[in-house]
Design a protein around this motif. Sequence first.
Motif, PDB file in Angstrom:
ATOM      1  N   LYS A   7     -58.247  23.247   0.912  1.00 17.78           N
ATOM      2  CA  LYS A   7     -57.093  22.923  -0.186  1.00 17.78           C
ATOM      3  C   LYS A   7     -56.224  22.053   0.175  1.00 17.78           C
ATOM      4  N   THR A   8     -55.525  21.497  -0.712  1.00 15.77           N
ATOM      5  CA  THR A   8     -54.387  20.326  -0.680  1.00 15.77           C
ATOM      6  C   THR A   8     -53.547  20.854   0.334  1.00 15.77           C
ATOM      7  N   HIS A   9     -53.087  22.167   0.426  1.00 16.21           N
ATOM      8  CA  HIS A   9     -52.088  22.678   1.498  1.00 16.21           C
ATOM      9  C   HIS A   9     -52.525  22.189   2.888  1.00 16.21           C
ATOM     10  N   PHE A  10     -53.767  22.324   3.305  1.00 20.66           N
ATOM     11  CA  PHE A  10     -54.124  21.962   4.510  1.00 20.66           C
ATOM     12  C   PHE A  10     -53.762  20.742   5.118  1.00 20.66           C
ATOM     13  N   ALA A  53     -51.443  18.805   3.811  1.00 20.78           N
ATOM     14  CA  ALA A  53     -49.729  18.522   3.981  1.00 20.78           C
ATOM     15  C   ALA A  53     -49.331  19.340   5.150  1.00 20.78           C
ATOM     16  N   MET A  54     -49.977  20.338   5.801  1.00 19.33           N
ATOM     17  CA  MET A  54     -49.459  21.256   6.906  1.00 19.33           C
ATOM     18  C   MET A  54     -49.976  20.480   8.124  1.00 19.33           C
TER      19      MET A  54
END
Lengths: 331, 286
Positions: free
Chosen positions: A115-118, A120-121
Amino acid sequence: MVLILRNMTKSNLIYLGIAALLLFLPMIITGSTKFMITQIFVFAIFAMSYDLLLGYTGIISFGHAMFFGIGAYSTAIFMDHFDSSLIALFIAILVAVLFAALVSFIVGMLTLRLKTHFYAMLTLAFAGLFLVAAEKMRWLTRGNDGFTIKAPEILRDSTTIYIISLISLVLIFFGLRRLTNSPFGRVLVAIRENEHRTESLGYNVLHYKVLVTVISGVVASLAGVLYILSLRFVNTGVFGTDLTIDVLLMTIIGGVGTLVGPIIGAALIELAHDWISGLANVHWIFERWLILYGIVYILMVIFFPLGIVGTIREKFSGRKKSKNNAKQKAS
Amino acid sequence: MDLIASLTINGLATGMLIFLLAAGLTLIFGLMSVLNFAHGGLFIWGAYTGVWIYSMSESFFLAIITAIITGLVLGLITERLIIRPVYGNHIQQILITLGFMIVLQELIKVVFGPDIKAVNAPAWLAGNFQVGEITLIKYRLFIIAVGLLVFFTIYLILKKTRIGLIVRAGVMNREMVQTLGINIRFVFMAVFMVGAALAALSGILHAPYSGSIYAEMGLEFSILAFIVVVIGGMGSFTGSLFAALLVGLAQAYMAYYFPALSLAVNMLIMVVVLVFRPQGLFKVKG
Protein backbone atom coordinates in the motif's frame (compact mmCIF):
# COMPACT_ATOMS: atom_id res chain seq x y z
CA MET A 1 13.91 21.02 -37.24
CA VAL A 2 10.69 21.11 -39.20
CA LEU A 3 9.49 18.18 -37.16
CA ILE A 4 10.25 20.01 -33.94
CA LEU A 5 8.44 23.12 -35.12
CA ARG A 6 5.45 21.10 -36.23
CA ASN A 7 5.24 19.51 -32.79
CA MET A 8 5.30 22.89 -31.13
CA THR A 9 2.00 23.58 -29.51
CA LYS A 10 0.97 27.04 -28.43
CA SER A 11 1.75 26.39 -24.76
CA ASN A 12 5.22 25.08 -25.59
CA LEU A 13 5.95 28.27 -27.53
CA ILE A 14 4.86 30.34 -24.56
CA TYR A 15 7.10 28.37 -22.20
CA LEU A 16 10.05 28.70 -24.57
CA GLY A 17 9.37 32.42 -24.86
CA ILE A 18 9.44 32.86 -21.09
CA ALA A 19 12.66 30.84 -20.92
CA ALA A 20 14.22 33.06 -23.60
CA LEU A 21 13.26 36.17 -21.65
CA LEU A 22 14.75 34.69 -18.48
CA LEU A 23 17.95 34.04 -20.41
CA PHE A 24 18.50 37.79 -20.78
CA LEU A 25 17.48 38.64 -17.23
CA PRO A 26 21.03 38.44 -15.74
CA MET A 27 21.91 41.60 -17.71
CA ILE A 28 19.64 43.76 -15.60
CA ILE A 29 19.52 42.15 -12.16
CA THR A 30 22.02 42.30 -9.32
CA GLY A 31 23.95 39.48 -7.65
CA SER A 32 21.58 38.54 -4.85
CA THR A 33 18.48 38.51 -7.05
CA LYS A 34 20.37 36.45 -9.60
CA PHE A 35 21.33 33.98 -6.89
CA MET A 36 17.76 33.75 -5.72
CA ILE A 37 16.36 33.11 -9.17
CA THR A 38 19.02 30.43 -9.64
CA GLN A 39 17.79 28.81 -6.43
CA ILE A 40 14.25 28.95 -7.78
CA PHE A 41 15.38 27.12 -10.93
CA VAL A 42 17.10 24.46 -8.84
CA PHE A 43 14.11 23.91 -6.57
CA ALA A 44 11.77 23.94 -9.56
CA ILE A 45 13.70 20.94 -10.93
CA PHE A 46 13.50 19.27 -7.53
CA ALA A 47 9.75 19.95 -7.25
CA MET A 48 9.07 18.65 -10.76
CA SER A 49 10.80 15.39 -9.87
CA TYR A 50 8.46 15.18 -6.89
CA ASP A 51 5.43 15.94 -9.03
CA LEU A 52 6.27 12.93 -11.17
CA LEU A 53 5.66 10.76 -8.09
CA LEU A 54 2.88 12.54 -6.26
CA GLY A 55 1.03 14.15 -9.13
CA TYR A 56 1.34 11.64 -11.92
CA THR A 57 1.63 8.29 -10.19
CA GLY A 58 0.07 8.92 -6.79
CA ILE A 59 3.16 7.78 -4.86
CA ILE A 60 3.95 9.70 -1.67
CA SER A 61 7.56 10.05 -0.63
CA PHE A 62 8.47 11.61 2.71
CA GLY A 63 12.16 11.34 2.08
CA HIS A 64 12.68 13.01 -1.25
CA ALA A 65 15.35 15.21 0.31
CA MET A 66 17.65 12.18 0.42
CA PHE A 67 18.01 12.15 -3.37
CA PHE A 68 18.68 15.87 -3.37
CA GLY A 69 21.22 15.27 -0.60
CA ILE A 70 22.85 12.43 -2.51
CA GLY A 71 23.41 14.76 -5.46
CA ALA A 72 24.62 17.57 -3.21
CA TYR A 73 27.05 15.49 -1.17
CA SER A 74 28.44 13.54 -4.14
CA THR A 75 29.34 16.80 -5.83
CA ALA A 76 30.69 18.44 -2.71
CA ILE A 77 32.80 15.47 -1.66
CA PHE A 78 34.30 15.01 -5.12
CA MET A 79 35.07 18.74 -5.42
CA ASP A 80 36.59 18.68 -1.94
CA HIS A 81 38.70 15.51 -2.12
CA PHE A 82 39.85 15.73 -5.71
CA ASP A 83 40.75 18.76 -7.77
CA SER A 84 37.84 20.97 -8.69
CA SER A 85 38.05 20.16 -12.40
CA LEU A 86 35.26 19.52 -14.84
CA ILE A 87 36.27 15.85 -15.02
CA ALA A 88 35.84 15.46 -11.27
CA LEU A 89 32.47 17.18 -11.56
CA PHE A 90 31.47 14.84 -14.37
CA ILE A 91 32.41 11.79 -12.29
CA ALA A 92 30.56 13.30 -9.31
CA ILE A 93 27.39 13.70 -11.35
CA LEU A 94 27.74 10.15 -12.62
CA VAL A 95 28.15 8.84 -9.07
CA ALA A 96 25.20 10.94 -7.85
CA VAL A 97 22.92 9.68 -10.60
CA LEU A 98 23.90 6.03 -10.18
CA PHE A 99 23.64 6.18 -6.40
CA ALA A 100 20.27 7.93 -6.47
CA ALA A 101 19.00 5.40 -9.02
CA LEU A 102 20.22 2.51 -6.88
CA VAL A 103 18.64 3.83 -3.68
CA SER A 104 15.30 4.60 -5.30
CA PHE A 105 15.35 1.20 -7.01
CA ILE A 106 15.89 -0.60 -3.70
CA VAL A 107 13.27 1.40 -1.80
CA GLY A 108 10.84 1.00 -4.68
CA MET A 109 11.32 -2.75 -5.05
CA LEU A 110 10.79 -3.19 -1.32
CA THR A 111 7.59 -1.24 -0.86
CA LEU A 112 5.84 -0.33 -4.10
CA ARG A 113 4.02 -3.66 -4.34
CA LEU A 114 2.40 -2.80 -0.98
CA LYS A 115 0.00 0.00 0.00
CA THR A 116 0.93 3.67 -0.47
CA HIS A 117 1.68 4.02 3.24
CA PHE A 118 4.67 1.73 3.06
CA TYR A 119 6.55 3.84 0.56
CA ALA A 120 5.88 6.99 2.60
CA MET A 121 7.11 5.32 5.78
CA LEU A 122 10.13 3.68 4.26
CA THR A 123 11.31 6.86 2.54
CA LEU A 124 10.89 8.76 5.81
CA ALA A 125 13.00 6.13 7.57
CA PHE A 126 15.64 6.04 4.81
CA ALA A 127 15.94 9.82 4.78
CA GLY A 128 16.38 9.67 8.56
CA LEU A 129 19.11 7.11 8.06
CA PHE A 130 20.91 9.30 5.52
CA LEU A 131 20.66 12.30 7.84
CA VAL A 132 22.12 10.35 10.76
CA ALA A 133 24.82 8.90 8.52
CA ALA A 134 25.79 12.35 7.24
CA GLU A 135 26.01 13.63 10.81
CA LYS A 136 28.01 10.65 12.07
CA MET A 137 30.47 10.27 9.18
CA ARG A 138 32.28 13.45 10.08
CA TRP A 139 35.52 12.41 8.36
CA LEU A 140 33.66 12.58 5.06
CA THR A 141 30.92 15.13 5.55
CA ARG A 142 32.18 17.25 8.47
CA GLY A 143 28.81 16.84 10.11
CA ASN A 144 26.32 19.58 10.64
CA ASP A 145 28.93 22.36 10.32
CA GLY A 146 29.33 21.49 6.65
CA PHE A 147 32.07 22.82 4.42
CA THR A 148 32.58 25.13 1.47
CA ILE A 149 33.80 23.85 -1.86
CA LYS A 150 35.55 25.23 -4.89
CA ALA A 151 33.55 24.89 -8.06
CA PRO A 152 35.37 24.26 -11.35
CA GLU A 153 36.96 27.47 -12.67
CA ILE A 154 34.48 28.19 -15.46
CA LEU A 155 31.46 27.57 -13.24
CA ARG A 156 32.34 30.15 -10.63
CA ASP A 157 30.64 33.06 -12.30
CA SER A 158 27.11 33.53 -11.01
CA THR A 159 25.73 34.30 -14.48
CA THR A 160 27.14 31.03 -15.84
CA ILE A 161 25.47 29.06 -13.06
CA TYR A 162 22.26 30.98 -13.65
CA ILE A 163 22.24 30.08 -17.33
CA ILE A 164 23.21 26.45 -16.71
CA SER A 165 20.43 26.09 -14.15
CA LEU A 166 17.94 27.70 -16.51
CA ILE A 167 18.93 25.46 -19.40
CA SER A 168 18.75 22.39 -17.15
CA LEU A 169 15.30 23.45 -15.99
CA VAL A 170 14.07 23.92 -19.55
CA LEU A 171 15.55 20.62 -20.74
CA ILE A 172 14.20 18.67 -17.77
CA PHE A 173 10.82 20.37 -18.06
CA PHE A 174 10.39 19.44 -21.70
CA GLY A 175 11.87 16.01 -21.05
CA LEU A 176 9.39 15.28 -18.27
CA ARG A 177 6.56 16.76 -20.30
CA ARG A 178 7.41 14.46 -23.15
CA LEU A 179 7.60 11.58 -20.70
CA THR A 180 4.25 12.29 -19.06
CA ASN A 181 2.53 12.73 -22.42
CA SER A 182 3.97 9.48 -23.71
CA PRO A 183 2.19 6.11 -23.40
CA PHE A 184 4.41 5.51 -20.37
CA GLY A 185 3.04 8.65 -18.71
CA ARG A 186 -0.52 7.61 -19.52
CA VAL A 187 0.03 4.32 -17.72
CA LEU A 188 1.32 6.26 -14.70
CA VAL A 189 -1.86 8.34 -14.60
CA ALA A 190 -3.89 5.15 -14.97
CA ILE A 191 -2.08 3.72 -11.94
CA ARG A 192 -2.86 6.85 -9.98
CA GLU A 193 -6.54 6.68 -10.90
CA ASN A 194 -7.09 2.97 -10.44
CA GLU A 195 -4.24 0.64 -9.76
CA HIS A 196 -6.24 -2.59 -9.81
CA ARG A 197 -7.86 -1.81 -13.12
CA THR A 198 -4.49 -0.93 -14.65
CA GLU A 199 -3.15 -4.26 -13.47
CA SER A 200 -6.18 -6.07 -14.88
CA LEU A 201 -5.50 -4.44 -18.24
CA GLY A 202 -2.21 -6.32 -18.28
CA TYR A 203 0.26 -3.67 -17.22
CA ASN A 204 2.97 -4.66 -14.79
CA VAL A 205 2.24 -1.92 -12.28
CA LEU A 206 5.29 -2.55 -10.09
CA HIS A 207 7.58 -2.21 -13.10
CA TYR A 208 6.14 1.20 -13.98
CA LYS A 209 6.14 2.44 -10.40
CA VAL A 210 9.74 1.44 -9.75
CA LEU A 211 10.85 3.00 -13.02
CA VAL A 212 9.16 6.30 -12.22
CA THR A 213 10.70 6.45 -8.74
CA VAL A 214 14.12 5.85 -10.27
CA ILE A 215 13.61 8.65 -12.81
CA SER A 216 12.35 10.94 -10.07
CA GLY A 217 15.28 10.12 -7.80
CA VAL A 218 17.78 10.79 -10.57
CA VAL A 219 16.22 14.16 -11.45
CA ALA A 220 16.17 15.12 -7.76
CA SER A 221 19.85 14.25 -7.44
CA LEU A 222 20.62 16.47 -10.45
CA ALA A 223 18.85 19.31 -8.65
CA GLY A 224 21.12 18.61 -5.68
CA VAL A 225 24.20 18.86 -7.92
CA LEU A 226 23.09 22.24 -9.27
CA TYR A 227 22.27 23.42 -5.75
CA ILE A 228 25.81 22.79 -4.57
CA LEU A 229 27.34 24.38 -7.66
CA SER A 230 25.37 27.56 -7.03
CA LEU A 231 25.72 27.66 -3.24
CA ARG A 232 29.25 26.15 -3.01
CA PHE A 233 28.53 25.10 0.55
CA VAL A 234 27.02 21.91 1.92
CA ASN A 235 25.79 20.72 5.31
CA THR A 236 23.45 18.04 6.58
CA GLY A 237 20.47 20.34 5.98
CA VAL A 238 20.25 18.90 2.45
CA PHE A 239 18.95 15.66 4.00
CA GLY A 240 16.56 17.45 6.38
CA THR A 241 12.83 16.95 6.75
CA ASP A 242 12.40 20.71 6.19
CA LEU A 243 13.54 20.24 2.63
CA THR A 244 11.04 17.44 2.02
CA ILE A 245 8.30 19.65 3.48
CA ASP A 246 9.44 22.47 1.19
CA VAL A 247 9.22 20.32 -1.90
CA LEU A 248 5.86 18.92 -0.83
CA LEU A 249 4.55 22.45 -0.44
CA MET A 250 5.97 23.62 -3.76
CA THR A 251 4.27 20.75 -5.56
CA ILE A 252 0.95 21.01 -3.73
CA ILE A 253 0.67 24.80 -3.82
CA GLY A 254 1.63 24.95 -7.48
CA GLY A 255 -0.60 22.09 -8.49
CA VAL A 256 0.05 18.36 -8.57
CA GLY A 257 0.23 16.59 -11.87
CA THR A 258 0.88 19.72 -13.92
CA LEU A 259 4.72 20.13 -14.03
CA VAL A 260 4.24 23.89 -14.48
CA GLY A 261 2.66 24.07 -11.04
CA PRO A 262 5.74 22.93 -9.14
CA ILE A 263 7.81 25.59 -10.94
CA ILE A 264 5.39 28.28 -9.80
CA GLY A 265 5.28 26.67 -6.36
CA ALA A 266 9.08 26.72 -6.16
CA ALA A 267 9.14 30.41 -7.01
CA LEU A 268 6.47 31.21 -4.41
CA ILE A 269 8.09 29.20 -1.63
CA GLU A 270 11.55 30.63 -2.31
CA LEU A 271 10.18 34.17 -2.37
CA ALA A 272 8.27 33.45 0.84
CA HIS A 273 11.46 32.13 2.49
CA ASP A 274 13.22 35.33 1.55
CA TRP A 275 10.36 37.53 2.71
CA ILE A 276 9.83 35.71 6.01
CA SER A 277 13.51 35.64 6.93
CA GLY A 278 13.44 39.41 6.43
CA LEU A 279 10.50 39.63 8.85
CA ALA A 280 12.32 37.71 11.59
CA ASN A 281 13.50 41.04 13.04
CA VAL A 282 9.94 42.31 13.19
CA HIS A 283 8.50 39.54 15.33
CA TRP A 284 9.99 36.32 16.69
CA ILE A 285 7.04 34.28 15.40
CA PHE A 286 8.55 34.57 11.91
CA GLU A 287 11.53 32.52 13.06
CA ARG A 288 9.04 29.69 13.32
CA TRP A 289 8.12 29.96 9.65
CA LEU A 290 7.63 26.20 9.41
CA ILE A 291 4.43 26.62 11.43
CA LEU A 292 3.02 28.99 8.81
CA TYR A 293 4.06 26.56 6.09
CA GLY A 294 2.45 23.68 7.95
CA ILE A 295 -0.84 25.55 8.30
CA VAL A 296 -0.86 26.70 4.67
CA TYR A 297 -0.05 23.14 3.66
CA ILE A 298 -2.91 21.63 5.69
CA LEU A 299 -5.38 24.20 4.34
CA MET A 300 -4.20 23.57 0.77
CA VAL A 301 -4.64 19.81 1.17
CA ILE A 302 -8.17 20.21 2.54
CA PHE A 303 -9.51 23.04 0.39
CA PHE A 304 -7.36 23.25 -2.77
CA PRO A 305 -5.98 19.78 -3.35
CA LEU A 306 -5.45 20.68 -7.01
CA GLY A 307 -3.16 23.62 -6.27
CA ILE A 308 -2.96 26.92 -8.15
CA VAL A 309 -2.49 25.61 -11.67
CA GLY A 310 -4.88 22.71 -11.15
CA THR A 311 -7.64 24.95 -9.78
CA ILE A 312 -7.24 27.46 -12.61
CA ARG A 313 -7.29 24.71 -15.21
CA GLU A 314 -10.40 23.20 -13.70
CA LYS A 315 -12.18 26.58 -13.66
CA PHE A 316 -11.10 27.18 -17.24
CA SER A 317 -12.20 23.81 -18.58
CA GLY A 318 -15.37 24.01 -16.49
CA ARG A 319 -16.29 27.30 -18.16
CA LYS A 320 -15.62 25.83 -21.58
CA LYS A 321 -17.83 22.89 -20.82
CA SER A 322 -20.69 25.01 -19.53
CA LYS A 323 -20.41 27.20 -22.64
CA ASN A 324 -20.59 24.10 -24.82
CA ASN A 325 -23.58 22.91 -22.87
CA ALA A 326 -25.24 26.27 -23.31
CA LYS A 327 -24.59 26.14 -27.06
CA GLN A 328 -26.05 22.67 -27.30
CA LYS A 329 -29.11 23.75 -25.42
CA ALA A 330 -29.52 26.78 -27.66
CA SER A 331 -29.37 24.65 -30.79
CA MET B 1 26.80 -10.50 33.00
CA ASP B 2 26.11 -7.10 34.45
CA LEU B 3 26.54 -5.58 31.03
CA ILE B 4 24.18 -7.99 29.30
CA ALA B 5 21.52 -7.53 31.98
CA SER B 6 21.85 -3.79 31.79
CA LEU B 7 21.65 -3.72 27.98
CA THR B 8 18.67 -6.07 28.01
CA ILE B 9 16.78 -3.97 30.57
CA ASN B 10 17.66 -0.90 28.58
CA GLY B 11 16.45 -2.50 25.37
CA LEU B 12 13.21 -3.69 26.92
CA ALA B 13 12.52 -0.23 28.34
CA THR B 14 13.15 1.45 24.96
CA GLY B 15 11.03 -1.26 23.38
CA MET B 16 8.14 -0.54 25.74
CA LEU B 17 8.26 3.17 24.90
CA ILE B 18 8.22 2.38 21.19
CA PHE B 19 5.41 -0.09 21.79
CA LEU B 20 3.25 2.58 23.45
CA LEU B 21 3.73 4.74 20.37
CA ALA B 22 3.27 1.92 17.86
CA ALA B 23 0.19 0.38 19.53
CA GLY B 24 -1.92 3.42 18.70
CA LEU B 25 -0.52 3.65 15.18
CA THR B 26 -1.23 0.06 14.38
CA LEU B 27 -4.81 0.00 15.75
CA ILE B 28 -5.67 3.27 14.01
CA PHE B 29 -4.29 1.90 10.78
CA GLY B 30 -6.06 -1.41 11.21
CA LEU B 31 -9.43 0.22 11.77
CA MET B 32 -9.54 2.96 9.17
CA SER B 33 -6.41 2.50 7.03
CA VAL B 34 -5.26 5.86 8.37
CA LEU B 35 -1.56 6.05 8.96
CA ASN B 36 -1.08 8.90 11.40
CA PHE B 37 2.21 10.62 10.63
CA ALA B 38 1.38 13.14 13.37
CA HIS B 39 1.78 10.49 16.05
CA GLY B 40 5.23 11.75 16.96
CA GLY B 41 3.70 15.19 17.53
CA LEU B 42 1.35 13.74 20.15
CA PHE B 43 4.38 12.07 21.71
CA ILE B 44 6.27 15.36 22.21
CA TRP B 45 3.17 17.20 23.39
CA GLY B 46 2.71 14.53 26.05
CA ALA B 47 6.34 14.93 27.03
CA TYR B 48 6.31 18.73 27.19
CA THR B 49 3.00 19.25 28.98
CA GLY B 50 3.88 16.46 31.42
CA VAL B 51 7.30 17.93 32.14
CA TRP B 52 5.76 21.36 32.57
CA ILE B 53 3.33 20.12 35.24
CA TYR B 54 6.10 18.00 36.74
CA SER B 55 8.38 21.01 37.17
CA MET B 56 5.57 22.98 38.82
CA SER B 57 3.98 20.33 41.03
CA GLU B 58 7.01 18.05 41.63
CA SER B 59 4.63 15.14 41.20
CA PHE B 60 5.48 12.66 38.47
CA PHE B 61 2.15 10.94 38.88
CA LEU B 62 0.37 14.21 38.10
CA ALA B 63 2.68 14.64 35.09
CA ILE B 64 1.59 11.27 33.70
CA ILE B 65 -2.08 12.17 34.17
CA THR B 66 -1.52 15.51 32.43
CA ALA B 67 0.19 13.82 29.51
CA ILE B 68 -2.64 11.34 29.10
CA ILE B 69 -5.24 14.14 29.15
CA THR B 70 -3.19 16.11 26.62
CA GLY B 71 -3.11 13.03 24.45
CA LEU B 72 -6.86 12.48 24.64
CA VAL B 73 -7.64 16.12 23.82
CA LEU B 74 -5.12 16.35 21.00
CA GLY B 75 -6.33 13.02 19.70
CA LEU B 76 -9.87 14.35 19.52
CA ILE B 77 -8.70 17.54 17.79
CA THR B 78 -6.56 15.62 15.31
CA GLU B 79 -9.33 13.22 14.45
CA ARG B 80 -11.98 15.91 14.10
CA LEU B 81 -10.07 18.68 12.35
CA ILE B 82 -7.33 16.92 10.45
CA ILE B 83 -8.36 13.40 9.57
CA ARG B 84 -12.14 13.64 9.27
CA PRO B 85 -12.21 16.20 6.41
CA VAL B 86 -10.21 13.86 4.20
CA TYR B 87 -11.65 10.44 5.03
CA GLY B 88 -11.50 8.01 2.18
CA ASN B 89 -8.67 9.74 0.35
CA HIS B 90 -5.43 8.01 1.28
CA ILE B 91 -3.11 10.43 -0.44
CA GLN B 92 -4.65 13.46 1.22
CA GLN B 93 -4.68 11.69 4.57
CA ILE B 94 -1.01 10.83 4.47
CA LEU B 95 -0.07 14.32 3.30
CA ILE B 96 -2.17 16.12 5.87
CA THR B 97 -0.99 14.15 8.91
CA LEU B 98 2.62 14.96 8.07
CA GLY B 99 1.66 18.63 7.84
CA PHE B 100 0.03 18.44 11.24
CA MET B 101 3.14 16.75 12.62
CA ILE B 102 5.19 19.77 11.56
CA VAL B 103 2.66 22.19 13.06
CA LEU B 104 2.65 20.30 16.38
CA GLN B 105 6.43 20.20 16.44
CA GLU B 106 6.84 23.91 15.72
CA LEU B 107 4.06 24.85 18.16
CA ILE B 108 6.10 23.18 20.90
CA LYS B 109 8.91 25.63 20.14
CA VAL B 110 6.51 28.57 20.22
CA VAL B 111 4.86 27.55 23.50
CA PHE B 112 7.77 26.05 25.45
CA GLY B 113 10.76 27.59 23.70
CA PRO B 114 13.14 25.97 21.21
CA ASP B 115 15.84 24.85 23.68
CA ILE B 116 16.56 21.36 24.93
CA LYS B 117 15.09 20.86 28.41
CA ALA B 118 16.72 18.64 31.04
CA VAL B 119 14.45 16.29 32.99
CA ASN B 120 15.32 14.14 36.02
CA ALA B 121 13.55 11.07 37.26
CA PRO B 122 11.47 11.63 40.41
CA ALA B 123 13.11 10.71 43.72
CA TRP B 124 11.08 7.54 44.26
CA LEU B 125 12.16 6.20 40.87
CA ALA B 126 15.76 7.42 40.91
CA GLY B 127 18.65 5.15 41.81
CA ASN B 128 18.84 1.40 41.37
CA PHE B 129 18.45 -2.04 42.88
CA GLN B 130 21.47 -4.26 43.45
CA VAL B 131 20.78 -7.93 42.77
CA GLY B 132 24.01 -9.87 43.24
CA GLU B 133 26.43 -8.18 40.88
CA ILE B 134 23.69 -6.91 38.58
CA THR B 135 22.58 -3.29 38.82
CA LEU B 136 18.96 -2.65 37.91
CA ILE B 137 18.00 0.96 37.29
CA LYS B 138 14.63 1.60 38.92
CA TYR B 139 13.22 3.94 36.31
CA ARG B 140 13.78 1.45 33.50
CA LEU B 141 12.00 -1.27 35.44
CA PHE B 142 9.18 1.20 36.00
CA ILE B 143 8.83 1.80 32.24
CA ILE B 144 8.77 -1.94 31.58
CA ALA B 145 6.11 -2.40 34.27
CA VAL B 146 3.93 0.39 32.85
CA GLY B 147 4.35 -1.00 29.34
CA LEU B 148 3.30 -4.48 30.41
CA LEU B 149 0.37 -3.08 32.37
CA VAL B 150 -0.83 -1.14 29.32
CA PHE B 151 -0.36 -4.14 27.08
CA PHE B 152 -2.33 -6.52 29.28
CA THR B 153 -5.09 -3.99 29.97
CA ILE B 154 -5.66 -3.30 26.29
CA TYR B 155 -5.22 -6.95 25.42
CA LEU B 156 -7.95 -7.91 27.89
CA ILE B 157 -10.21 -5.10 26.66
CA LEU B 158 -9.73 -6.28 23.08
CA LYS B 159 -10.35 -9.94 23.94
CA LYS B 160 -12.97 -9.83 26.65
CA THR B 161 -15.24 -6.83 26.17
CA ARG B 162 -17.84 -5.93 23.59
CA ILE B 163 -16.04 -2.76 22.52
CA GLY B 164 -12.89 -4.83 22.07
CA LEU B 165 -14.82 -7.26 19.93
CA ILE B 166 -16.07 -4.40 17.75
CA VAL B 167 -12.56 -3.03 17.35
CA ARG B 168 -11.13 -6.41 16.43
CA ALA B 169 -13.95 -7.05 14.00
CA GLY B 170 -13.45 -3.57 12.55
CA VAL B 171 -9.76 -4.26 11.94
CA MET B 172 -10.68 -7.41 10.02
CA ASN B 173 -13.63 -6.12 8.05
CA ARG B 174 -14.85 -2.58 8.49
CA GLU B 175 -17.74 -2.77 6.03
CA MET B 176 -19.22 -5.83 7.69
CA VAL B 177 -19.17 -4.17 11.11
CA GLN B 178 -20.90 -1.12 9.65
CA THR B 179 -23.50 -3.32 8.01
CA LEU B 180 -24.31 -4.73 11.44
CA GLY B 181 -25.37 -1.28 12.54
CA ILE B 182 -22.34 -0.19 14.51
CA ASN B 183 -21.16 3.37 14.22
CA ILE B 184 -17.57 2.56 13.27
CA ARG B 185 -16.61 6.23 13.07
CA PHE B 186 -17.42 6.66 16.74
CA VAL B 187 -15.40 3.57 17.60
CA PHE B 188 -12.59 4.88 15.47
CA MET B 189 -12.64 8.23 17.25
CA ALA B 190 -12.39 6.46 20.61
CA VAL B 191 -9.52 4.30 19.38
CA PHE B 192 -7.79 7.35 17.95
CA MET B 193 -8.03 9.15 21.28
CA VAL B 194 -6.71 6.16 23.20
CA GLY B 195 -3.88 5.79 20.68
CA ALA B 196 -3.02 9.45 21.07
CA ALA B 197 -3.06 9.11 24.86
CA LEU B 198 -0.67 6.16 24.63
CA ALA B 199 1.67 8.22 22.45
CA ALA B 200 1.56 11.06 24.99
CA LEU B 201 2.17 8.58 27.82
CA SER B 202 5.17 7.27 25.91
CA GLY B 203 6.41 10.86 25.62
CA ILE B 204 6.28 11.68 29.32
CA LEU B 205 7.85 8.32 30.26
CA HIS B 206 10.59 8.91 27.74
CA ALA B 207 11.48 12.34 29.17
CA PRO B 208 13.28 11.28 32.39
CA TYR B 209 14.54 8.14 30.60
CA SER B 210 16.58 10.06 28.05
CA GLY B 211 17.20 12.92 30.49
CA SER B 212 16.22 15.66 28.08
CA ILE B 213 13.46 16.62 25.68
CA TYR B 214 13.49 18.56 22.42
CA ALA B 215 10.92 19.20 19.72
CA GLU B 216 12.52 17.10 16.96
CA MET B 217 12.59 13.94 19.02
CA GLY B 218 8.96 13.25 18.10
CA LEU B 219 9.75 12.67 14.45
CA GLU B 220 12.94 10.76 15.26
CA PHE B 221 11.15 8.47 17.67
CA SER B 222 8.15 7.96 15.44
CA ILE B 223 10.44 6.60 12.71
CA LEU B 224 11.20 3.73 15.09
CA ALA B 225 7.47 3.29 15.67
CA PHE B 226 6.87 3.07 11.90
CA ILE B 227 9.59 0.46 11.63
CA VAL B 228 7.86 -1.47 14.43
CA VAL B 229 4.48 -1.24 12.75
CA VAL B 230 5.92 -2.65 9.52
CA ILE B 231 7.76 -5.46 11.30
CA GLY B 232 4.85 -6.37 13.56
CA GLY B 233 2.26 -6.24 10.82
CA MET B 234 0.01 -3.25 10.27
CA GLY B 235 -3.06 -3.63 12.43
CA SER B 236 -1.65 -6.25 14.77
CA PHE B 237 -1.62 -5.23 18.44
CA THR B 238 0.35 -8.21 19.76
CA GLY B 239 2.70 -7.93 16.80
CA SER B 240 3.55 -4.36 17.72
CA LEU B 241 4.67 -5.44 21.23
CA PHE B 242 6.97 -8.16 19.93
CA ALA B 243 8.35 -6.00 17.16
CA ALA B 244 8.88 -3.08 19.56
CA LEU B 245 10.83 -5.25 22.00
CA LEU B 246 12.87 -6.63 19.11
CA VAL B 247 13.66 -3.15 17.84
CA GLY B 248 14.35 -1.87 21.37
CA LEU B 249 16.78 -4.69 22.11
CA ALA B 250 18.51 -4.36 18.75
CA GLN B 251 18.79 -0.63 19.35
CA ALA B 252 20.27 -1.05 22.85
CA TYR B 253 22.83 -3.69 21.88
CA MET B 254 23.90 -1.93 18.71
CA ALA B 255 24.12 1.43 20.49
CA TYR B 256 26.65 -0.17 22.81
CA TYR B 257 28.69 -2.27 20.39
CA PHE B 258 28.37 -0.34 17.10
CA PRO B 259 26.79 3.06 17.91
CA ALA B 260 26.90 4.25 14.31
CA LEU B 261 24.75 1.34 13.17
CA SER B 262 21.91 1.51 15.68
CA LEU B 263 19.34 2.97 13.29
CA ALA B 264 20.74 1.00 10.37
CA VAL B 265 20.24 -2.36 12.07
CA ASN B 266 16.55 -1.64 12.66
CA MET B 267 16.18 -0.59 9.05
CA LEU B 268 17.86 -3.85 8.11
CA ILE B 269 15.38 -5.88 10.19
CA MET B 270 12.57 -4.00 8.49
CA VAL B 271 14.01 -4.60 5.03
CA VAL B 272 14.36 -8.32 5.74
CA VAL B 273 10.75 -8.47 6.94
CA LEU B 274 9.56 -6.54 3.88
CA VAL B 275 11.36 -8.91 1.53
CA PHE B 276 10.29 -12.18 3.12
CA ARG B 277 7.04 -11.34 4.94
CA PRO B 278 5.70 -8.03 3.62
CA GLN B 279 2.50 -8.45 5.63
CA GLY B 280 4.58 -8.33 8.83
CA LEU B 281 5.43 -11.00 11.36
CA PHE B 282 1.93 -11.05 12.83
CA LYS B 283 -0.59 -10.74 10.09
CA VAL B 284 -4.17 -9.80 10.99
CA LYS B 285 -6.39 -12.60 9.79
CA GLY B 286 -9.56 -11.71 7.98
